[in-house]
Scaffold this active site. Structure first.
Site, PDB file in Angstrom:
ATOM      1  CD  GLU A  89      -2.794  -1.312   2.288  1.00 21.59           C
ATOM      2  OE1 GLU A  89      -3.392  -0.269   2.583  1.00 21.59           O
ATOM      3  OE2 GLU A  89      -2.968  -2.401   2.834  1.00 21.59           O
ATOM      4  CB  CYS A 102       3.616   7.310   2.930  1.00 19.61           C
ATOM      5  SG  CYS A 102       4.308   6.170   4.124  1.00 19.61           S
ATOM      6  CB  CYS A 109       8.222  -5.210   7.952  1.00 22.08           C
ATOM      7  SG  CYS A 109       9.570  -4.316   8.758  1.00 22.08           S
ATOM      8  CB  CYS A 113       8.119  -2.279  15.691  1.00 21.36           C
ATOM      9  SG  CYS A 113       9.732  -1.869  14.983  1.00 21.36           S
ATOM     10  CB  CYS A 116       4.640  -1.595  13.607  1.00 24.97           C
ATOM     11  SG  CYS A 116       4.462  -1.285  11.835  1.00 24.97           S
ATOM     12  CB  CYS A 330       2.035   5.052  10.957  1.00 29.71           C
ATOM     13  SG  CYS A 330       2.426   6.694  10.496  1.00 29.71           S
TER      14      CYS A 330
HETATM   15  N1  SAH Z   1      10.687   0.599   9.025  1.00 25.22           N
HETATM   16  C1  SAH Z   1      10.817   2.006   8.916  1.00 25.22           C
HETATM   17  C2  SAH Z   1       9.727   2.663   8.106  1.00 25.22           C
HETATM   18  C3  SAH Z   1       8.311   2.173   8.280  1.00 25.22           C
HETATM   19  S1  SAH Z   1       7.465   2.634   9.747  1.00 25.22           S
HETATM   20  C4  SAH Z   1      10.914   2.601  10.312  1.00 25.22           C
HETATM   21  O1  SAH Z   1      10.855   1.874  11.286  1.00 25.22           O
HETATM   22  O2  SAH Z   1      11.111   3.794  10.428  1.00 25.22           O
HETATM   23  C5  SAH Z   1       7.235   4.359   9.625  1.00 25.22           C
HETATM   24  C6  SAH Z   1       6.961   5.020  10.949  1.00 25.22           C
HETATM   25  O3  SAH Z   1       5.629   4.733  11.401  1.00 25.22           O
HETATM   26  C7  SAH Z   1       7.896   4.549  12.041  1.00 25.22           C
HETATM   27  O4  SAH Z   1       8.362   5.609  12.807  1.00 25.22           O
HETATM   28  C8  SAH Z   1       6.992   3.631  12.820  1.00 25.22           C
HETATM   29  O5  SAH Z   1       7.518   3.430  14.067  1.00 25.22           O
HETATM   30  C9  SAH Z   1       5.667   4.380  12.765  1.00 25.22           C
HETATM   31  N2  SAH Z   1       4.487   3.606  13.150  1.00 25.22           N
HETATM   32  C10 SAH Z   1       4.293   2.279  13.032  1.00 25.22           C
HETATM   33  N3  SAH Z   1       3.098   1.923  13.523  1.00 25.22           N
HETATM   34  C11 SAH Z   1       2.484   3.060  13.960  1.00 25.22           C
HETATM   35  C12 SAH Z   1       1.216   3.335  14.541  1.00 25.22           C
HETATM   36  N4  SAH Z   1       0.319   2.394  14.770  1.00 25.22           N
HETATM   37  N5  SAH Z   1       0.941   4.617  14.863  1.00 25.22           N
HETATM   38  C13 SAH Z   1       1.838   5.598  14.595  1.00 25.22           C
HETATM   39  N6  SAH Z   1       3.038   5.386  14.038  1.00 25.22           N
HETATM   40  C14 SAH Z   1       3.369   4.137  13.720  1.00 25.22           C
END
Ligand code: SAH
Length: 337
Positions: A89, A102, A109, A113, A116, A330
């Site tokens: 997406e 974006c 991935c 995390c 996420c 995100c």
């Molecule tokens: N892997 C890379 C890029 C993808 S995530 C990274 O870790 O930076 C992009 C951003 O979105 C990251 O800062 C991640 O921590 C954040 N993110 C992930 N899940 C989220 C959520 N549910 N709410 C807000 N930000 C989130």
């Protein structure tokens, strides 16, 4: 068959030289692809019919497609299907300063995390450069406007797909092509130290964002598996080195999670950690999802956290929110698919 959008201008020049053509043919083809946006080689009448036929036999183009588009307030979300049936997406956002996209860099991935949503699907494979280029081209075609900013912050860890991501950046940055300025491109990483070091040696002014999310190892270990490999103090040292080498300002992303990393104590710890570093902090209100238990910090508490950073001279912004309604925020990208 190789996809034409997978080639940098240099690579395309090399290709033409290898078939005894003039290297400037590459600029002509780039013009057809990226300025005129032709979707097949037959339309490129600035090169001979013979050459057009040869290119059609050797290169494919437009191999990914938009499956679903959802629209919300100043945001569009696109679900793409790739050649092999994988789905990814991208999110498009209309700002007062321009239009940003974006981009996803992987199918799934491996960083896992805890907060996420995108990371719940394990990595299936890296995206190739053309699959990132086509996300951008198809969305521009859909909105009939030019995208001004690109962030590589969708599904995937871009530094776990380093070569293809750098190639993608080179392609969209080329002034013979899409010509997005390097200062308008941002790569976001969970903190892969060897790739941060490598990135410091790249040409151009591409922005680096680091997903920090915690001021110490104890909290970061609970949120991000990668912290067991690259610890906070080492990450910060690496970022300082990066800034020394590049003279570029770095962004730290910090998601605020209720009761986890959002107290005054953590704000002060973050101040100590980042003091004197040429950086911005981007505070991110957490987007809750059904599958994960973390809660969003209340607004007054976000503001308090913000005030503590600001009053200690740390440049800080609170991320403007997009896409809650269409689950494009995100970490929510894949949830409904
Ligand atoms: N892997 C890379 C890029 C993808 S995530 C990274 O870790 O930076 C992009 C951003 O979105 C990251 O800062 C991640 O921590 C954040 N993110 C992930 N899940 C989220 C959520 N549910 N709410 C807000 N930000 C989130």
């Amino acid at each position: 068959m190789q996809n034409i959008y997978d080639l940098t201008l240099n690579e395309l020049e090399e290709y033409f030289v290898s078939i005894d053509e003039k290297p400037f043919r590459a600029s002509q083809v780039y013009e057809g692809l990226y300025k005129k946006r032709f979707n097949n080689f037959e339309k490129m009448t600035n090169i001979s019919k013979e050459l057009r036929e040869k290119l059609s036999k050797e290169f494919s183009l437009y191999k990914i497609k938009i499956l679903i588009k959802q629209t919300g307030d100043n945001v569009n979300k696109y679900l793409f299907e790739l050649e092999d049936g994988s789905k990814i997406e991208s999110v498009l956002m209309f700002h007062n300063y321009g239009i940003s996209i974006c981009i996803s860099s992987q199918v799934g991935c491996n960083m896992a995390c805890a907060f996420c949503e995108s990371g719940r699907l394990k990595k299936v494979r890296n995206l190739l450069a053309y699959e990132m280029v086509e996300q951008l081209l198809l969305i521009e075609e859909d909105i009939n406007k030019r995208i001004t900013h690109v962030v590589i912050m969708g599904i995937g860890e871009p530094f776990d797909n380093y070569e293809n991501v750098m190639k993608f950046i080179k392609i969209i940055n080329s002034n013979k092509g899409i010509n997005i300025g390097s200062r308008h491109i941002t790569v976001s990483t969970c903190g892969l130290i060897p790739e941060i070091r490598r990135f410091a040696k790249e040409d151009g002014q591409v922005n680096l964002a680091i997903s920090l999310h915690a001021p110490n190892n104890e909290i970061r270990n609970k949120l991000m598996k990668i912290n067991k490999v690259y610890r906070v103090e080492d990450l910060i040292e690496e970022v300082k080195d990066y800034i020394k080498k590049t003279n570029r300002r770095v962004t730290f992303e910090y998601i605020l999670l209720e009761g986890i990393n959002d107290s005054e104590k953590e704000a002060r710890e973050l101040v100590d950690l980042l003091k004197g570093i040429n950086c911005y902090v981007n505070l991110i209100p957490y987007n809750e999802t059904d599958n994960i238990g973390f809660k969003r910090t209340k607004e007054w508490k976000i503001l308090k956290f913000y005030d503590i950073l600001k009053s200690n001279n740390i440049s800080t912004t609170i991320r403007k929110e997009f896409g809650g309604k269409v689950s494009a925020a995100c970490g929510q990208l894949r949830a409904n698919n």
